[in-house]
Design a protein around this motif. Structure first.
Motif, PDB file in Angstrom:
ATOM      1  N   TRP A  42      -0.678  13.282  -1.132  1.00 57.75           N
ATOM      2  CA  TRP A  42      -0.828  13.410  -2.591  1.00 57.75           C
ATOM      3  C   TRP A  42      -1.200  12.063  -3.203  1.00 57.75           C
ATOM      4  O   TRP A  42      -2.022  11.993  -4.120  1.00 57.75           O
ATOM      5  CB  TRP A  42       0.461  13.941  -3.220  1.00 57.75           C
ATOM      6  CG  TRP A  42       0.658  15.394  -2.970  1.00 57.75           C
ATOM      7  CD1 TRP A  42       1.470  15.975  -2.027  1.00 57.75           C
ATOM      8  CD2 TRP A  42       0.018  16.470  -3.660  1.00 57.75           C
ATOM      9  NE1 TRP A  42       1.367  17.336  -2.096  1.00 57.75           N
ATOM     10  CE2 TRP A  42       0.492  17.672  -3.091  1.00 57.75           C
ATOM     11  CE3 TRP A  42      -0.904  16.536  -4.694  1.00 57.75           C
ATOM     12  CZ2 TRP A  42       0.069  18.916  -3.523  1.00 57.75           C
ATOM     13  CZ3 TRP A  42      -1.321  17.776  -5.132  1.00 57.75           C
ATOM     14  CH2 TRP A  42      -0.837  18.952  -4.550  1.00 57.75           C
ATOM     15  N   LEU A  85      -4.819  11.378  -2.411  1.00 50.80           N
ATOM     16  CA  LEU A  85      -5.677  12.230  -3.241  1.00 50.80           C
ATOM     17  C   LEU A  85      -5.770  11.688  -4.667  1.00 50.80           C
ATOM     18  O   LEU A  85      -6.856  11.626  -5.250  1.00 50.80           O
ATOM     19  CB  LEU A  85      -5.161  13.672  -3.254  1.00 50.80           C
ATOM     20  CG  LEU A  85      -5.951  14.663  -4.110  1.00 50.80           C
ATOM     21  CD1 LEU A  85      -7.398  14.753  -3.636  1.00 50.80           C
ATOM     22  CD2 LEU A  85      -5.286  16.023  -4.079  1.00 50.80           C
ATOM     23  N   ILE A 129      -9.310  11.548   2.881  1.00 48.06           N
ATOM     24  CA  ILE A 129      -8.502  12.652   2.360  1.00 48.06           C
ATOM     25  C   ILE A 129      -8.311  13.716   3.441  1.00 48.06           C
ATOM     26  O   ILE A 129      -7.228  14.285   3.589  1.00 48.06           O
ATOM     27  CB  ILE A 129      -9.158  13.257   1.107  1.00 48.06           C
ATOM     28  CG1 ILE A 129      -8.980  12.330  -0.078  1.00 48.06           C
ATOM     29  CG2 ILE A 129      -8.605  14.620   0.776  1.00 48.06           C
ATOM     30  CD1 ILE A 129      -7.555  12.146  -0.521  1.00 48.06           C
ATOM     31  N   TRP A 169      -4.867  16.100   4.727  1.00 49.98           N
ATOM     32  CA  TRP A 169      -4.728  17.476   4.258  1.00 49.98           C
ATOM     33  C   TRP A 169      -5.132  18.473   5.340  1.00 49.98           C
ATOM     34  O   TRP A 169      -6.161  18.303   5.994  1.00 49.98           O
ATOM     35  CB  TRP A 169      -5.573  17.696   3.004  1.00 49.98           C
ATOM     36  CG  TRP A 169      -5.011  16.971   1.833  1.00 49.98           C
ATOM     37  CD1 TRP A 169      -5.117  15.656   1.546  1.00 49.98           C
ATOM     38  CD2 TRP A 169      -4.215  17.536   0.806  1.00 49.98           C
ATOM     39  NE1 TRP A 169      -4.445  15.354   0.394  1.00 49.98           N
ATOM     40  CE2 TRP A 169      -3.882  16.501  -0.086  1.00 49.98           C
ATOM     41  CE3 TRP A 169      -3.763  18.827   0.537  1.00 49.98           C
ATOM     42  CZ2 TRP A 169      -3.107  16.704  -1.211  1.00 49.98           C
ATOM     43  CZ3 TRP A 169      -2.998  19.025  -0.598  1.00 49.98           C
ATOM     44  CH2 TRP A 169      -2.674  17.985  -1.455  1.00 49.98           C
ATOM     45  N   ARG A 188      -8.217  22.196   1.991  1.00 46.64           N
ATOM     46  CA  ARG A 188      -9.333  21.302   1.667  1.00 46.64           C
ATOM     47  C   ARG A 188     -10.174  21.790   0.499  1.00 46.64           C
ATOM     48  O   ARG A 188     -10.792  20.983  -0.192  1.00 46.64           O
ATOM     49  CB  ARG A 188     -10.179  21.045   2.902  1.00 46.64           C
ATOM     50  CG  ARG A 188      -9.408  20.199   3.897  1.00 46.64           C
ATOM     51  CD  ARG A 188     -10.199  19.887   5.116  1.00 46.64           C
ATOM     52  NE  ARG A 188      -9.363  19.135   6.043  1.00 46.64           N
ATOM     53  CZ  ARG A 188      -9.681  18.927   7.290  1.00 46.64           C
ATOM     54  NH1 ARG A 188     -10.832  19.382   7.766  1.00 46.64           N
ATOM     55  NH2 ARG A 188      -8.877  18.248   8.078  1.00 46.64           N
ATOM     56  N   VAL A 191      -8.448  20.312  -2.391  1.00 45.95           N
ATOM     57  CA  VAL A 191      -8.692  18.871  -2.424  1.00 45.95           C
ATOM     58  C   VAL A 191     -10.055  18.572  -3.043  1.00 45.95           C
ATOM     59  O   VAL A 191     -10.181  17.702  -3.910  1.00 45.95           O
ATOM     60  CB  VAL A 191      -8.595  18.275  -1.000  1.00 45.95           C
ATOM     61  CG1 VAL A 191      -9.130  16.861  -0.954  1.00 45.95           C
ATOM     62  CG2 VAL A 191      -7.160  18.321  -0.521  1.00 45.95           C
TER      63      VAL A 191
END
Length: 186
Positions: A21, A24, A136, A140, A145, A148
């Motif tokens: 997180w 991101l 990223i 994840w 994704r 994301v």
């Protein structure tokens, strides 16, 4: 089991790796700032033209050829580098380079210096998308994704939407960050 940092989340992993997180949020913020930085020249074009005594043709070169050409040329090699090198380090170096080039633009006194600055900004920003996306994906799991990428796309739109407020607030708001002036949506 969570993948170690630097390895791709594969297999049946159903949870976001530790720091996912945070990564991101930082990369989404980087994308928003990248778009704001691309738009700032257009926002401040009248003041730049007056300050440097340049015309529309020179501004067009700064908007398109100088920035976009080098952004496009360097996106492919740095994208390849992001696949085989430490993505966090590549992203950090590109943000540092891009920030220094942006600061150089603030101190420019000629068209040539501004063009060199925009060229360097294009090179620095070229790594943010491939390195950020790849980084990223280390955190994840595959089934998340889409979310994301939606967050990253939203960050780009926020960077676009707030460009008027953040880039031109001193002039429009009497040097206060409150930005009470109505927004101009293009």
């Amino acid at each position: 089991m969570k993948p170690p940092v630097g390895q791709v989340a594969t297999g049946p992993a159903r949870h976001v790796a530790r720091g996912g997180w945070y990564a991101l949020a930082l990369i989404a913020l980087t994308n928003a700032m990248s778009l704001l930085d691309r738009q700032i020249l257009a926002i401040l074009a009248p003041a730049i033209k007056q300050d440097l005594g340049i015309g529309d043709a020179e501004m067009g070169l700064l908007f398109g050829t100088v920035f976009a050409l080098f952004y496009a040329l360097f996106s492919l090699p740095v994208g390849r580098l992001a696949d085989g090198w430490l993505r966090g380090r590549l992203l950090s170096l590109s943000i540092l380079f891009w920030s220094a080039a942006t600061a150089m633009a603030g101190m420019t006194s000629s068209f040539a210096m501004l063009a060199a600055s925009r060229l360097c900004v294009g090179i620095g920003e070229a790594a943010t998308q491939p390195a950020g996306t790849s980084l990223i994906y280390d955190y994840w799991p595959r089934h998340r994704r889409g979310f994301v990428m939606a967050v990253m796309a939203s960050a780009l739109r926020w960077g676009w939407a707030d460009r008027w407020c953040w880039a031109d607030w001193p002039r429009r708001c009497g040097a206060t960050p409150s930005c009470r002036a109505p927004r101009r949506w293009a």
